[in-house]
Design a protein around this motif. Structure first.
Motif, mmCIF file in Angstrom:
data_model
loop_
_atom_site.group_PDB
_atom_site.id
_atom_site.type_symbol
_atom_site.label_atom_id
_atom_site.label_comp_id
_atom_site.label_asym_id
_atom_site.label_seq_id
_atom_site.Cartn_x
_atom_site.Cartn_y
_atom_site.Cartn_z
ATOM 1 N N ASP A 74 0.790 -1.235 0.000
ATOM 2 C CA ASP A 74 0.000 0.000 0.000
ATOM 3 C C ASP A 74 0.820 1.283 0.000
ATOM 4 N N ALA A 88 9.455 5.890 -7.938
ATOM 5 C CA ALA A 88 8.146 5.939 -8.619
ATOM 6 C C ALA A 88 8.104 7.103 -9.607
ATOM 7 N N SER A 121 0.264 7.662 -6.850
ATOM 8 C CA SER A 121 -0.857 7.387 -5.935
ATOM 9 C C SER A 121 -0.602 6.189 -5.023
ATOM 10 N N GLY A 122 0.363 5.352 -5.360
ATOM 11 C CA GLY A 122 0.667 4.209 -4.503
ATOM 12 C C GLY A 122 1.841 4.469 -3.578
ATOM 13 N N ASN A 123 2.223 5.732 -3.421
ATOM 14 C CA ASN A 123 3.325 6.093 -2.532
ATOM 15 C C ASN A 123 2.813 7.086 -1.491
ATOM 16 N N ASP A 152 -2.352 0.940 -8.364
ATOM 17 C CA ASP A 152 -1.586 2.125 -8.741
ATOM 18 C C ASP A 152 -0.563 1.670 -9.780
ATOM 19 N N PRO A 153 0.113 2.611 -10.459
ATOM 20 C CA PRO A 153 1.002 2.185 -11.554
ATOM 21 C C PRO A 153 2.110 1.231 -11.125
ATOM 22 N N ILE A 154 2.563 1.316 -9.892
ATOM 23 C CA ILE A 154 3.685 0.453 -9.477
ATOM 24 C C ILE A 154 3.189 -0.980 -9.244
ATOM 25 N N ALA A 182 -7.771 6.758 -7.065
ATOM 26 C CA ALA A 182 -6.686 5.848 -7.427
ATOM 27 C C ALA A 182 -6.394 4.981 -6.215
ATOM 28 N N MET A 183 -5.753 3.840 -6.454
ATOM 29 C CA MET A 183 -5.317 2.975 -5.363
ATOM 30 C C MET A 183 -6.483 2.602 -4.457
#
Ligand SMILES: Cc1cc2nc3c(=O)[nH]c(=O)nc-3n(C[C@H](O)[C@H](O)[C@H](O)COP(=O)(O)OP(=O)(O)OC[C@H]3O[C@@H](n4cnc5c(N)ncnc54)[C@H](O)[C@@H]3O)c2cc1C
Ligand code: FES
Ligand code: FES
Lengths: 162, 301
Positions: free
Chosen positions: A46, A112, A133-135, B101-103, B186-187
């Motif tokens: 997450d 990222a 958005s995932g950081n 998410d992109p990662i 997002a996410m």
């Protein structure tokens, strides 16, 4: 205890032969072997603190099975800063914009951001927000991070166009 | 105590061998984004982990004779950047845009998303709407299974012990679309998702339609009642109330940490209307006659 297995991989350009449990994450493999620049946050995919490059692509190392990386190539932030020009520029921009407070999220944020820019990421604040958005960051409130990435993206665009 | 073993499968032949040898003890690991979380949370133990991420035959997408074939170990990010899919299967492409998410998309795979069989699996509704088939491999044989027959319940599929998803295939359909409702832009794990794929005939009526939803039942579901209601209707004059009535029979939402069943029931027809409208090539105001004139719905027109 499950026995340990041997794994060969390249980390930051150096060939390493290491030992790990069958179910270890890439994150644990890296930290168990002294790569403390890879941060351990949620271990659930997450937060993005554990982001590294695997074969040149950004991944969250806590949700990657270490043994699946046998024979592959990993780069952490230490193996990028000073070696990769884009990473160095992002690092400089983060410092200049005050985008680092405690610094825990920074390695993941920079990797990222680099992944976004390497894939033709535009100087567009909305797109940058989605790319990152995932950081998660608990300190800066994101604005300064977005500003730093935006600046590098804008510079890259003007270099290409000008 | 965690007790796992690991075997890397370099090719299809070796993975079939390993899966047969360890049968229900075997657990393929592709991207690992579901498996690693489950190992850490103690939901999984005592398994023979089979690494399948290096198998070249499971990678990549191809287009041949109107069919799209996607290898099971293809990453979600490859779907998200595919111009081919954006044009020929927009429902799937749209789902990839809003996936995690992109990662995470850089490591999560198509096969892992389907095999994990979460009710919230974002690729399931678009692939159900596109009427996809799975190619399943087992030592000494392979079979084709409609995706509609694959999901049996939460984390429960029709995969037999020793069986692997090799690829997913479907006919291109440019008239398809997907909508996801999450807690953030997002996410976010889905609160509800809707996908639609349509065919229209010359007079504008719907000659073929497939609808599917996610996170509104224990498994991703085809919406057969809503489909039945829409068949033969003019695509540009659908009564939204009647559609919502039909959809009630297709879904069975529950309360969970993300949303209540009541909220899901209220949002399901809204998402479905948007997916259908987009698939039909119009905006919701045009397609759903009940929504009155176009300028009422548009700000500042
Ligand atoms: C932070 C985070 C965010 C997420 N967000 C989303 C989201 O927005 N939408 C969504 O749908 N999902 C989401 N997920 C869930 C997950 O990322 C997806 O389900 C992903 O597609 C799983 O693929 P994988 O390759 O990582 O699977 P793995 O973890 O490698 O495998 C998952 C399951 O599938 C089986 N499997 C894998 N490949 C095959 C195959 N070829 N044949 C048979 N069985 C196979 C494995 O044995 C395992 O049971 C998220 C996960 C995380 C950690
Ligand atoms: S520690 Fe890997 S995403 Fe949080
Ligand atoms: S600077 Fe502290 S978490 Fe981002």
């Amino acid at each position: 205890m499950s026995g340990t297995l041997q794994i060969s991989l390249k980390i930051n350009g150096e060939s390493r032969v290491l030992h790990t449990a069958a179910h270890s994450s890439l994150l644990n493999l890296l930290r168990d072997n002294g790569y403390f620049d890879v941060k351990c946050g949620c271990e659930q995919g997450d937060c993005g603190a554990c982001t590294v490059l695997l074969d040149g692509i950004a991944v969250k190392s806590c949700v990657i099975l270490a043994m699946n990386c046998d024979g592959h190539e990993v780069r952490t932030i230490k193996g990028l800063g000073g070696h990769d020009r884009l990473t160095s520029r992002l690092q400089k921009a983060f410092v200049e914009h005050g985008a680092i407070q405690c610094g825990f999220c920074t390695p993941g944020m920079i990797i990222a951001a680099g992944d976004y820019l390497r894939h033709d990421g535009r100087a567009d604040r909305e797109q940058i927000r989605r790319a990152m958005s995932g950081n998660l960051c608990r300190c800066t409130g994101y604005q300064k991070i977005i500003d730093a990435v935006y600046e590098v993206a804008a510079e890259l665009e003007s270099e290409v166009c000008g | 105590m965690k007790d796992f073993a690991y075997h890397k499968a370099p090719d299809l032949k070796s993975v079939q061998q390993l899966l047969t040898e360890f049968a229900e003890h075997a657990l393929p690991v592709a991207g690992g984004s579901n498996v690693m979380v489950d190992i850490r949370n103690g939901r999984l133990n005592d398994r023979e982990l089979i690494g399948i991420s290096d198998i070249a035959e499971l990678q990549g997408l191809r287009f041949s004779r109107g069919k799209i074939i996607i290898g099971a170990a293809t990453k979600i990010s490859e779907i998200a950047v595919s111009q081919l899919l954006a044009a020929k299967a927009p429902a799937l492409w749209m789902a990839a845009q809003v996936f995690a998410d992109p990662i995470i998309r850089n490591s999560a795979t198509v096969g892992g998303n389907l095999a994990y069989a979460s009710p919230a699996a974002d690729l399931a509704p678009p692939l159900l709407a596109l009427n996809a088939d799975l190619l399943l491999l087992k030592k000494g044989g392979k079979r084709k299974l409609p995706l509609a027959d694959f999901f049996l319940g939460v984390n429960h599929t029709a995969l037999e012990p020793g069986e692997l998803i090799a690829s997913v295939e479907f006919a291109a359909n440019a008239r398809s679309a997907f909508y996801k409702l999450g807690l953030r832009n997002a996410m976010a794990i889905s609160i509800a998702t809707a996908a639609a794929a349509v065919k229209r005939v010359r007079d504008g009526s719907i000659s073929e339609i497939r609808l599917a939803m996610g996170s509104v039942a224990p498994r991703p579901v085809r919406c057969l009642h809503a489909e039945q209601f829409l068949l033969g209707k003019q695509a540009l004059h659908i009564d939204p109330e009647a559609l919502a009535q039909a959809l009630v029979w297709d879904i069975s939402p529950i309360d969970d940490i993300r949303a209540s069943a009541v909220y899901r029931r209220a949002m399901a027809p809204v998402l479905m209307q948007r997916a259908i409208a987009r698939a039909c090539g119009g905006c919701a105001d045009e397609v759903f006659a009940g929504k009155k004139s176009a300028d009422e719905g548009r700000a500042g027109a």
